[in-house]
Write a protein that holds these residues in place. Structure first.
Motif, short mmCIF file in Angstrom:
data_model
loop_
_atom_site.label_atom_id
_atom_site.label_comp_id
_atom_site.label_asym_id
_atom_site.label_seq_id
_atom_site.Cartn_x
_atom_site.Cartn_y
_atom_site.Cartn_z
N LEU A 115 0.82 -1.21 0.00
CA LEU A 115 0.00 0.00 0.00
C LEU A 115 0.85 1.26 0.00
O LEU A 115 0.64 2.17 -0.79
CB LEU A 115 -0.92 0.01 1.23
CG LEU A 115 -1.94 -1.14 1.33
CD1 LEU A 115 -2.63 -1.10 2.68
CD2 LEU A 115 -2.96 -1.06 0.20
N GLU A 169 -2.39 -3.78 -9.31
CA GLU A 169 -2.71 -3.53 -7.91
C GLU A 169 -2.75 -4.82 -7.09
O GLU A 169 -3.66 -5.04 -6.29
CB GLU A 169 -4.04 -2.76 -7.80
CG GLU A 169 -3.99 -1.41 -8.52
CD GLU A 169 -5.30 -0.65 -8.43
OE1 GLU A 169 -6.21 -1.12 -7.72
OE2 GLU A 169 -5.41 0.41 -9.07
N GLN A 197 -7.95 4.92 -0.13
CA GLN A 197 -9.30 4.35 -0.03
C GLN A 197 -9.54 3.77 1.36
O GLN A 197 -10.58 3.99 1.98
CB GLN A 197 -9.46 3.24 -1.07
CG GLN A 197 -10.40 3.59 -2.20
CD GLN A 197 -10.67 2.37 -3.08
OE1 GLN A 197 -9.88 1.43 -3.14
NE2 GLN A 197 -11.80 2.40 -3.77
N GLN A 198 -8.56 3.00 1.84
CA GLN A 198 -8.69 2.32 3.12
C GLN A 198 -8.85 3.31 4.28
O GLN A 198 -9.48 2.99 5.29
CB GLN A 198 -7.48 1.42 3.39
CG GLN A 198 -7.51 0.11 2.63
CD GLN A 198 -6.45 -0.86 3.13
OE1 GLN A 198 -5.83 -0.66 4.17
NE2 GLN A 198 -6.25 -1.94 2.37
N ASN A 235 -0.77 0.61 -10.40
CA ASN A 235 -2.17 0.84 -10.74
C ASN A 235 -2.52 0.31 -12.12
O ASN A 235 -1.64 0.01 -12.93
CB ASN A 235 -2.49 2.34 -10.66
CG ASN A 235 -1.66 3.12 -11.67
OD1 ASN A 235 -1.96 3.15 -12.86
ND2 ASN A 235 -0.59 3.77 -11.19
N ASN A 243 -0.29 4.30 -2.72
CA ASN A 243 -1.17 4.15 -3.88
C ASN A 243 -2.63 4.48 -3.54
O ASN A 243 -2.96 4.85 -2.41
CB ASN A 243 -1.04 2.74 -4.46
CG ASN A 243 -1.39 1.66 -3.44
OD1 ASN A 243 -2.10 1.91 -2.47
ND2 ASN A 243 -0.85 0.47 -3.65
N TYR A 244 -3.47 4.32 -4.54
CA TYR A 244 -4.89 4.68 -4.39
C TYR A 244 -5.57 3.83 -3.31
O TYR A 244 -6.43 4.33 -2.56
CB TYR A 244 -5.59 4.50 -5.74
CG TYR A 244 -7.07 4.81 -5.71
CD1 TYR A 244 -7.52 6.12 -5.56
CD2 TYR A 244 -8.01 3.79 -5.81
CE1 TYR A 244 -8.88 6.41 -5.52
CE2 TYR A 244 -9.37 4.07 -5.77
CZ TYR A 244 -9.80 5.37 -5.63
OH TYR A 244 -11.14 5.66 -5.58
N LYS A 245 -5.20 2.56 -3.20
CA LYS A 245 -5.79 1.68 -2.20
C LYS A 245 -5.56 2.20 -0.79
O LYS A 245 -6.43 2.09 0.09
CB LYS A 245 -5.20 0.27 -2.32
CG LYS A 245 -5.86 -0.63 -3.33
CD LYS A 245 -5.29 -2.04 -3.19
CE LYS A 245 -5.98 -3.00 -4.16
NZ LYS A 245 -5.41 -4.38 -4.03
N ASP A 287 -1.19 -12.05 -3.60
CA ASP A 287 -2.09 -12.14 -4.76
C ASP A 287 -1.38 -12.75 -5.97
O ASP A 287 -1.97 -13.50 -6.75
CB ASP A 287 -2.62 -10.74 -5.13
CG ASP A 287 -3.47 -10.13 -4.04
OD1 ASP A 287 -4.11 -10.91 -3.30
OD2 ASP A 287 -3.49 -8.90 -3.93
#
Length: 745
Positions: A500, A607, A520-521, A588, A515-517, A612
């Motif tokens: 992240l 992402e 967001q979190q 991203n 990052n964007y996540k 993962d």
């Protein structure tokens, strides 16, 4: 095999002397494995080495050597330089050559007397006895001493087959020469087979001599690597210059490097400027400039200037030494198919002995005394022709040449299993950063929200946060601001959030970079103007790092990681090889899409966290794919370990290379397709070798036993059997050597 509770086991590889066939290798392995304190032993028959894993508190190298000596072989436990090993090898080949020549010269008149002039001279049998005796007792001595050493332990090998066939034929012939009346009184001809004994030994020795020469060529790659190590080195010590042996160099010594010298150690330039040819590591043909403070590696070549180095790694610790060790261990390791072949070879000789006895009995029972001679000849032919040498050489010679060919092209293969399994790969997963891209990102754009105040202070916070992180993108930001002269401020609190970004506290206020996540979190909003700027930057294949407080994004920083020049070419080569390609990245989606588009990849996922990537590998495997994972960083280690074949970029992290079965020293994607092609070519060669080795024995043993005699009157001569056996081994090695010319690109 002993089960050990200790964890201090050592692994050592020793040269082996005296092996003549695959059964020899099997005998050495089983004897060593049965020794208390030995966890495993693997013999490379083609490479003439044994790799032993043992517990030094229970058994020592001298005891290992004594164990091997009990069955007629020897291992060299003393450290041997490459020159010493080559000298011993050259002496052994010289002796073999001398015995081959002597056996051939003496066998010729014996052959002429036995085949064309038999019965024309009363003294013919005695002359053949006189000429055959030195062939048997001197030129062929190794077969009898080896057979006896094996017999003492209830074992049998190729020496057993040769010793029995020639020994029985010789004793029978001596008996008929000295006491011909025994058979004459029974109305039978007292045949002698001196010519068979002489020619069999001469042919087998010739085959062994040709085989040794071919095996030496198959290990040419490792010798070439070892030749990159200079024998002596010039150093400055106690204010004076002296020349010492390479093994006497110590860490911290000041080494003098003149134009044309090979770098003897890994180290750092202390003074002077020069250009080094580092093609053996990087594959780049252009020399690299080296100045004080720059790293240098053993085996590279000094082109122009004279410099002095500070030795940092010597002997077995240098990068070159690690490469040599990896290649040696890979050449000595066993492919899965070889383990089955070894089991077959281990029981092959006893089975052949049984077939030989049954052959003789069948001739006598079915044909009576009149066919005693034919039965006797058939038994000898079976013993001679059934040598499992070709079977034993089929896999290891192909592995040796394949691993060596890879090393010459900057493809380091950790073990034979990796080389064999790579041919099954039909899906390749590529990490983006450092694999497709250069892995050296730089800051290209800095965009602040319009309502942001105190930019300088915020930049200092951002820079100070990124200075705490080891992520490549963070390092790019750090390098960017360091060049501008920014000062690091110690945060009140710092935390790294895997996959992240990072968070830190300054003067009681929390900030985020990532990052964007991440935003967001934590419920952080992004102003519309920054969102629009972000889209444009990502469309240009730039990675965006957000900087935010607890409420909103304050700015975005664009980092560009250039795509490698050969990336698109390498991906095309993989497509041409029939491989499905997937790109995985923690970046991203927009940046991932732009990079994928530029290099010709249609399947990609963005992402992703490290777990993962590993999960995606499992998904592909679950759908029946054989997956190769290509990566270079710590975040790839889990996926690399999960994949069927793991391939690391040589300029990546140590952990990636430790996990990987194959390492690409040039860090170019063109090498991925080359590695797969090399594996396919090697496995095809192994299959060809095994087919001909099995086919040879399945066809030739029944013919040698006399299967065709009732129908055609054809009976295989023991001399022809000896020649066929000798050249079957040579043909297998020669077929393996064809790998040296296979086209990888």
């Amino acid at each position: 095999m002993a089960t050990l509770t200790h964890t201090t086991a050592e692994k050592a590889t020793y040269p082996v002397e005296g092996m003549t066939c695959a059964s020899c290798a099997s005998s050495i392995e089983s004897m060593l494995r049965a020794r208390e304190g030995v966890t495993d032993a693997n013999v490379n028959f083609a490479g003439k080495t044994v790799q032993v894993i043992y517990e030094p508190t229970i058994v020592n190298p001298t005891q290992l050597r004594d164990t091997v000596k009990e069955i007629g072989f020897d291992i060299l436990i003393e450290t041997q330089t490459q020159e010493q090993l080559e000298e011993r090898e050259a002496q052994a080949i010289k002796t073999l050559k001398q015995k081959t020549i002597v056996a051939g010269v003496l066998a010729l008149p014996v052959f002429i007397l036995g085949m064309f002039l038999h019965g024309h001279f009363a003294w013919g049998n005695w002359a053949m006895l006189l000429l055959t005796t030195p062939i048997l007792l001197w030129a062929g001595q190794r077969f009898f001493t080896g057979a006896w050493a094996q017999a003492k332990h209830g074992r049998a090998n190729m020496d057993t087959l040769v010793a029995l066939s020639t020994g029985i034929a010789f004793i029978f012939s001596v008996f008929n020469t000295v006491y011909p009346e025994f058979f004459l009184s029974r109305g039978l001809e007292p045949h002698v087979y001196f010519e068979a004994v002489a020619v069999i030994i001469a042919f087998i020795l010739l085959g062994k001599y040709l085989e040794e020469g071919a095996k030496n060529r198959s290990s040419a790659a490792i010798k070439k690597l070892m030749g990159m190590q200079p024998n002596t080195v010039r150093i400055v010590r106690d204010g004076g210059e002296l020349e010492i042996k390479i093994e006497e160099v110590q860490v911290g010594d000041r080494v003098i490097l003149l134009p044309g010298d090979r770098v003897p150690v890994d180290g750092e330039v202390a003074s002077g400027t020069t250009y080094l040819d580092e093609s053996m590591l990087s594959g780049e043909p252009l020399p690299v400039q080296k100045q004080p403070g720059d790293k240098v590696f053993a085996g590279t070549i000094n082109q122009k200037g004279s410099v002095q180095l500070i030795a940092q790694k010597t002997g077995g610790e240098t990068m070159l030494a690690h490469i040599i060790k990896m290649v040696q261990e890979a050449q000595g390791s066993k492919a899965p198919v070889q383990k089955l072949v070894d089991k077959i070879a281990g029981i092959f000789v006893p089975v052949v002995l049984g077939i030989a006895i049954v052959t003789l009995l069948a001739w006598i029972i079915l044909g009576g005394e009149a066919y005693l001679t034919e039965g006797f000849l058939s038994m000898i032919s079976v013993l001679v022709i059934a040598c499992p040498c070709a079977l034993g050489l089929a896999t290891p010679t192909a592995i040796m040449v394949g691993v060596g060919r890879g090393a010459e092209n900057g493809i380091l293969i950790k073990d034979a299993e990796s080389l064999e399994r790579a041919h099954e790969v039909n899906a390749v997963i590529l990490d983006k950063t450092g694999t497709i891209t250069q892995g050296k990102p730089t800051v290209t754009d800095v965009v602040w929200a319009s309502d942001v105040q105190h930019e300088k202070q915020l930049e200092a916070y951002f820079y100070s946060m990124e200075a705490q992180s080891e992520h490549p993108i963070a390092q790019a930001v750090y390098a960017y601001y360091k060049e501008l002269g920014a000062q690091v401020q110690q945060p009140d609190h710092f935390n790294s959030l895997t996959g992240l970004g990072i968070e830190a506290d300054f003067e009681g206020k929390k900030y985020y970079a990532g990052n964007y996540k991440l935003l967001q979190q934590h419920g952080v909003t992004i102003p519309e103007e920054l969102a629009q700027q972000t889209i444009k930057l990502q469309e240009d294949a730039k990675t965006v790092v957000y900087f935010a407080d607890e409420k909103q994004a304050l700015g975005v920083f664009a980092v560009s990681d250039p795509i490698k020049e050969t990336a698109a070419q390498g991906i095309k080569a993989m497509h041409d090889a029939g491989l499905e390609i997937y790109m995985l990245t923690g970046d991203n989606n927009q940046t991932a899409a732009a990079v994928a588009r530029q290099v010709g990849i249609t399947n990609y996922k963005a992402e992703l966290m490290p777990q993962d990537k590993a999960e995606f590998v499992k998904q592909l495997q679950g759908s029946g794919k054989h997956v190769a994972m290509v990566g270079d960083g710590i975040n790839d280690a889990q996926a690399l370990a999960t994949a069927d074949i793991s391939i690391a970029m040589g300029q990546g992290t140590d952990i990636a290379m430790d996990v990987a079965g194959i390492t690409l020293m040039r860090s170019e994607l063109t090498q991925v397709a080359a590695a797969i092609k090399l594996s396919r070519a090697t496995v095809n060669t192994i299959r060809q070798n095994l087919f001909w080795a099995f086919f040879y024995n399945v066809i030739c043993i029944p013919i040698a036993a006399g299967l065709l005699f009732p129908f055609t009157g054809f009976l295989l001569s023991p001399m022809i059997a000896g020649a066929a056996m000798a050249f079957s081994s040579v043909s297998v090695v020669a077929n393996s050597l064809r790998l040296r010319s296979v086209k990888l690109k």
